[in-house]
Design an enzyme around this catalytic site. Structure first.
Site, PDB file in Angstrom:
ATOM      1  N   ASN A 253      -7.987 -25.005  13.584  1.00 46.94           N
ATOM      2  CA  ASN A 253      -7.180 -23.841  13.206  1.00 46.94           C
ATOM      3  C   ASN A 253      -7.364 -22.662  14.162  1.00 46.94           C
ATOM      4  OD1 ASN A 253      -5.359 -22.629  11.523  1.00 46.94           O
ATOM      5  ND2 ASN A 253      -6.752 -22.379   9.785  1.00 46.94           N
TER       6      ASN A 253
ATOM      7  N   HIS B  17      -7.484 -24.740  -5.882  1.00 42.92           N
ATOM      8  CA  HIS B  17      -7.687 -23.328  -5.535  1.00 42.92           C
ATOM      9  C   HIS B  17      -6.879 -22.458  -6.476  1.00 42.92           C
ATOM     10  CE1 HIS B  17      -8.882 -23.329  -1.018  1.00 42.92           C
ATOM     11  NE2 HIS B  17      -9.475 -24.308  -1.654  1.00 42.92           N
TER      12      HIS B  17
ATOM     13  N   ARG C  12     -11.618 -23.826  -8.056  1.00 42.34           N
ATOM     14  CA  ARG C  12     -12.228 -22.723  -7.309  1.00 42.34           C
ATOM     15  C   ARG C  12     -11.494 -21.440  -7.671  1.00 42.34           C
ATOM     16  NH1 ARG C  12     -11.929 -21.500  -0.758  1.00 42.34           N
ATOM     17  NH2 ARG C  12     -10.172 -20.211  -1.353  1.00 42.34           N
TER      18      ARG C  12
ATOM     19  N   TYR D 296     -10.315 -12.480   1.162  1.00 49.36           N
ATOM     20  CA  TYR D 296     -10.241 -13.901   1.499  1.00 49.36           C
ATOM     21  C   TYR D 296      -9.859 -14.721   0.254  1.00 49.36           C
ATOM     22  CZ  TYR D 296     -11.350 -18.683   1.782  1.00 49.36           C
ATOM     23  OH  TYR D 296     -11.217 -20.028   1.670  1.00 49.36           O
TER      24      TYR D 296
ATOM     25  N   ASP E 168     -16.007 -19.398  -3.320  1.00 55.30           N
ATOM     26  CA  ASP E 168     -16.285 -19.351  -1.879  1.00 55.30           C
ATOM     27  C   ASP E 168     -16.606 -17.910  -1.480  1.00 55.30           C
ATOM     28  OD1 ASP E 168     -16.381 -19.721   0.850  1.00 55.30           O
ATOM     29  OD2 ASP E 168     -14.496 -20.845   0.977  1.00 55.30           O
TER      30      ASP E 168
ATOM     31  N   HIS F  74     -17.369 -17.172   1.532  1.00 54.86           N
ATOM     32  CA  HIS F  74     -16.794 -17.138   2.879  1.00 54.86           C
ATOM     33  C   HIS F  74     -17.608 -16.317   3.876  1.00 54.86           C
ATOM     34  CE1 HIS F  74     -13.431 -17.885   5.682  1.00 54.86           C
ATOM     35  NE2 HIS F  74     -13.226 -18.917   4.877  1.00 54.86           N
TER      36      HIS F  74
ATOM     37  N   GLU G  52     -20.111 -21.270  -2.300  1.00 50.82           N
ATOM     38  CA  GLU G  52     -19.894 -21.857  -0.975  1.00 50.82           C
ATOM     39  C   GLU G  52     -20.106 -20.815   0.118  1.00 50.82           C
ATOM     40  OE1 GLU G  52     -16.047 -23.639  -0.941  1.00 50.82           O
ATOM     41  OE2 GLU G  52     -15.793 -23.353   1.196  1.00 50.82           O
TER      42      GLU G  52
ATOM     43  N   GLU H 187     -18.498 -26.165   6.257  1.00 53.43           N
ATOM     44  CA  GLU H 187     -17.141 -26.485   6.729  1.00 53.43           C
ATOM     45  C   GLU H 187     -16.969 -26.148   8.213  1.00 53.43           C
ATOM     46  OE1 GLU H 187     -15.011 -24.066   3.839  1.00 53.43           O
ATOM     47  OE2 GLU H 187     -14.361 -22.718   5.409  1.00 53.43           O
TER      48      GLU H 187
ATOM     49  N   ARG I  84     -20.423 -29.693   3.378  1.00 44.17           N
ATOM     50  CA  ARG I  84     -18.959 -29.550   3.366  1.00 44.17           C
ATOM     51  C   ARG I  84     -18.259 -30.033   4.617  1.00 44.17           C
ATOM     52  NH1 ARG I  84     -15.641 -27.607   0.434  1.00 44.17           N
ATOM     53  NH2 ARG I  84     -14.663 -26.075   1.807  1.00 44.17           N
TER      54      ARG I  84
ATOM     55  N   HIS J 161     -14.610 -30.181   2.914  1.00 42.02           N
ATOM     56  CA  HIS J 161     -13.553 -29.212   3.167  1.00 42.02           C
ATOM     57  C   HIS J 161     -12.191 -29.926   3.073  1.00 42.02           C
ATOM     58  CE1 HIS J 161     -12.010 -26.097   6.352  1.00 42.02           C
ATOM     59  NE2 HIS J 161     -11.777 -25.674   5.133  1.00 42.02           N
TER      60      HIS J 161
ATOM     61  N   ASP K  15      -5.451 -26.582   6.692  1.00 42.04           N
ATOM     62  CA  ASP K  15      -5.541 -26.803   8.141  1.00 42.04           C
ATOM     63  C   ASP K  15      -6.154 -28.161   8.478  1.00 42.04           C
ATOM     64  OD1 ASP K  15      -7.582 -24.966   6.962  1.00 42.04           O
ATOM     65  OD2 ASP K  15      -8.641 -25.332   8.825  1.00 42.04           O
TER      66      ASP K  15
ATOM     67  N   GLU L  91     -12.462 -30.980  -1.884  1.00 36.16           N
ATOM     68  CA  GLU L  91     -11.527 -29.849  -1.976  1.00 36.16           C
ATOM     69  C   GLU L  91     -10.097 -30.349  -1.802  1.00 36.16           C
ATOM     70  OE1 GLU L  91     -11.976 -26.939   1.169  1.00 36.16           O
ATOM     71  OE2 GLU L  91     -11.096 -25.365  -0.068  1.00 36.16           O
TER      72      GLU L  91
ATOM     73  N   TRP M  61     -15.449 -13.125   8.962  1.00 36.69           N
ATOM     74  CA  TRP M  61     -14.286 -13.336   8.097  1.00 36.69           C
ATOM     75  C   TRP M  61     -14.536 -14.515   7.178  1.00 36.69           C
ATOM     76  CZ3 TRP M  61     -10.839 -17.526   7.556  1.00 36.69           C
ATOM     77  CH2 TRP M  61      -9.834 -17.280   6.582  1.00 36.69           C
TER      78      TRP M  61
HETATM   79  O1  EZ4 Z   1     -11.063 -20.457   5.600  1.00 41.23           O
HETATM   80  O2  EZ4 Z   1      -9.827 -23.726   6.292  1.00 41.23           O
HETATM   81  O3  EZ4 Z   1     -13.005 -23.535   1.656  1.00 41.23           O
HETATM   82  N1  EZ4 Z   1     -12.068 -23.334   2.350  1.00 41.23           N
HETATM   83  C1  EZ4 Z   1     -12.039 -22.402   3.305  1.00 41.23           C
HETATM   84  C2  EZ4 Z   1     -10.775 -22.334   4.122  1.00 41.23           C
HETATM   85  C3  EZ4 Z   1     -11.043 -21.851   5.542  1.00 41.23           C
HETATM   86  C4  EZ4 Z   1      -9.951 -22.357   6.460  1.00 41.23           C
HETATM   87  C5  EZ4 Z   1     -10.282 -22.013   7.915  1.00 41.23           C
HETATM   88  O4  EZ4 Z   1      -9.403 -22.635   8.780  1.00 41.23           O
HETATM   89  O5  EZ4 Z   1     -12.975 -21.662   3.482  1.00 41.23           O
HETATM   90  O6  EZ4 Z   1      -9.826 -21.499   3.485  1.00 41.23           O
HETATM   91 CO    CO Z   2     -14.702 -22.362   2.470  1.00 41.30          CO
END
Ligand code: EZ4
Ligand code: CO
Length: 402
Positions: free
Chosen positions: A37, A122, A147, A159, A210, A212, A236, A262, A283, A312, A316, A339, A402
């Site tokens: 991605n 999700h 999630r 996010y 998550d 993130h 996560e 991931e 993951r 994961h 993407d 996921e 991010w």
């Molecule tokens: O941000 O796949 O758990 N899933 C994630 C995703 C990631 C994207 C990054 O390309 O964290 O949403």
């Molecule tokens: Co994630």
């Protein structure tokens, strides 16, 4: 049998996908996903300029030897570009082997360890109420695990939360957008979401979250501890995990299960996390972790230390990775959860898949190989479009994870 040719297909039905197609001299072909991605074209070049010329004439049956040739033979090891390219070759060779032997890939990996693969959906919403309602819609569709991500008061763009009720897609067309982040506001808000979810839906559904990569180890300890009464399936990526030993601090403070990996691309990224039992779920999925061949090693290593898989499966990861992951999930004993962030409808204009969803579980299907095909003519209708993941800054402008 010999590898006769291979080509790379770049297509953007709603989002970019990079697919490797390897042909044998006996008419069988295999598919591999090489989508990275926001860095798609670097993997295209890696494959076209450096990998495909070395594959021609090799026996596609020798998957492990080809894997080692690409990994050790490049001298420069690991990294997401290299490992996504190797993964694509590896997936395509397992697909070919399945087709040649007329059996689904899960049979080559030891057969079925279970009948179906539990997946999580999700759910997101701009506030707690909207998120709780959205979780309910997934439970109504039969999901056992969801999630939950929700908007944070005072934080503009969070996010995992979609704008204007569109389906959530992290990559945006054009150059990277910028988000703003406040850990303080996040930490104060998120336990309230899970308190409300348990009050509304009781103890049975699995809830995941998550973080993130946004927290420090001690902040992760705090959120894990405050979420303990709501017994999450996992949190996560609570911290960026390059510093594996930082998870020792998190483990000292919470029994909330931890999932990570991931963004990992080899067993070496998780060696300490797994061997010290600092995580509960790994993951890394097939496309990031060097393909089925390397993920077999990661999963077997993890099994010894009570660590399960939790691959994961965001949008993407192409339908080819999703299929490879499902075959893998079905076969290993230490499967945890998968996921599932379904692709937009338009993706099925280009990719056809044998996998299916029913009542919270997915099934890879029984077609030989991975059970995925690509329509190259239709792929051409959707040329590559530049798109990137967001960049994240703290409220004072400091660049952040991010
Ligand atoms: O941000 O796949 O758990 N899933 C994630 C995703 C990631 C994207 C990054 O390309 O964290 O949403
Ligand atoms: Co994630």
């Amino acid at each position: 049998m010999k590898i006769e040719k291979a080509n790379v297909i770049v297509t953007c039905p709603g989002r970019n996908f990079v697919t490797l197609k390897i042909y044998t001299d006996e008419g069988v072909y295999g598919l591999g996903d090489a989508t990275l991605n926001g860095r798609e074209k670097s993997v295209v070049s890696y494959l076209e300029d450096h990998v495909i010329p070395c594959l021609i004439g090799r026996d596609p049956a020798n998957i492990e030897d080809i894997w080692q040739y690409l990994y050790k033979g490049a001298y420069w090891r690991r990294g997401p570009v290299t490992m996504s390219a190797i993964a694509a070759v590896d997936m395509a060779l397992w697909d070919i082997k399945g087709k040649v032997l007329d059996t689904p890939v899960y049979n080559l990996l030891g057969g079925k360890s279970r009948q179906g693969v539990m997946v999580y959906a999700h759910a997101n919403g701009s506030d707690i109420e909207e998120t709780v309602d959205e979780v309910g819609r997934y439970l109504d569709k039969g999901y056992r695990a969801v999630r939950a991500q929700c908007g944070i008061p005072g934080v503009e763009s969070v996010y995992g939360v979609s704008k204007n009720k569109e389906s959530y897609e992290p990559a945006k067309k054009g150059l990277p957008p910028e988000d703003t982040w406040s850990t303080e506001k996040y930490l104060n808000h998120i336990p309230k979401l899970f308190e409300q979810l348990r009050d509304t839906y009781g103890d049975d559904p699995h809830f995941l979250h998550d973080c993130h990569h946004r927290l420090t180890p001690i902040e992760a300890g705090r959120v894990g501890k405050e979420l303990e009464p709501f017994h999450l399936f996992w949190i996560e990526d609570c911290t960026p995990a390059e510093l594996q030993e930082s998870f020792r601090i998190i483990r000292q403070h919470t029994t909330t299960p931890l999932a990570v990996g991931e963004v990992f691309n080899s067993i070496w990224d998780a060696q300490l996390l797994i061997s010290e039992m600092l995580i509960d779920y790994i993951r890394t999925s097939i496309v990031r972790g060097g393909g089925i061949s390397h993920m077999k090693k990661i999963a077997s290593f993890a099994e010894i230390y009570h660590v399960k898989t939790g691959f994961h499966g965001a949008t993407d990861l192409s339908p080819v990775t999703m299929a490879a992951a499902l075959h893998f999930d079905l076969s290993v004993n230490n499967f945890g959860i998968q996921e599932r962030m379904p692709h937009q409808e338009i993706v099925s204009d280009v990719f056809s898949t044998a996998y299916s969803f029913d009542s919270g579980f997915m099934y890879p299907g029984d077609e030989p190989g991975l059970g995925v095909d690509i329509d190259e003519e239709k792929a051409k209708k959707y040329p590559y479009e530049r798109a990137y993941l967001p960049v994240n800054r703290k409220e004072d402008g400091t660049l952040f994870n991010w």
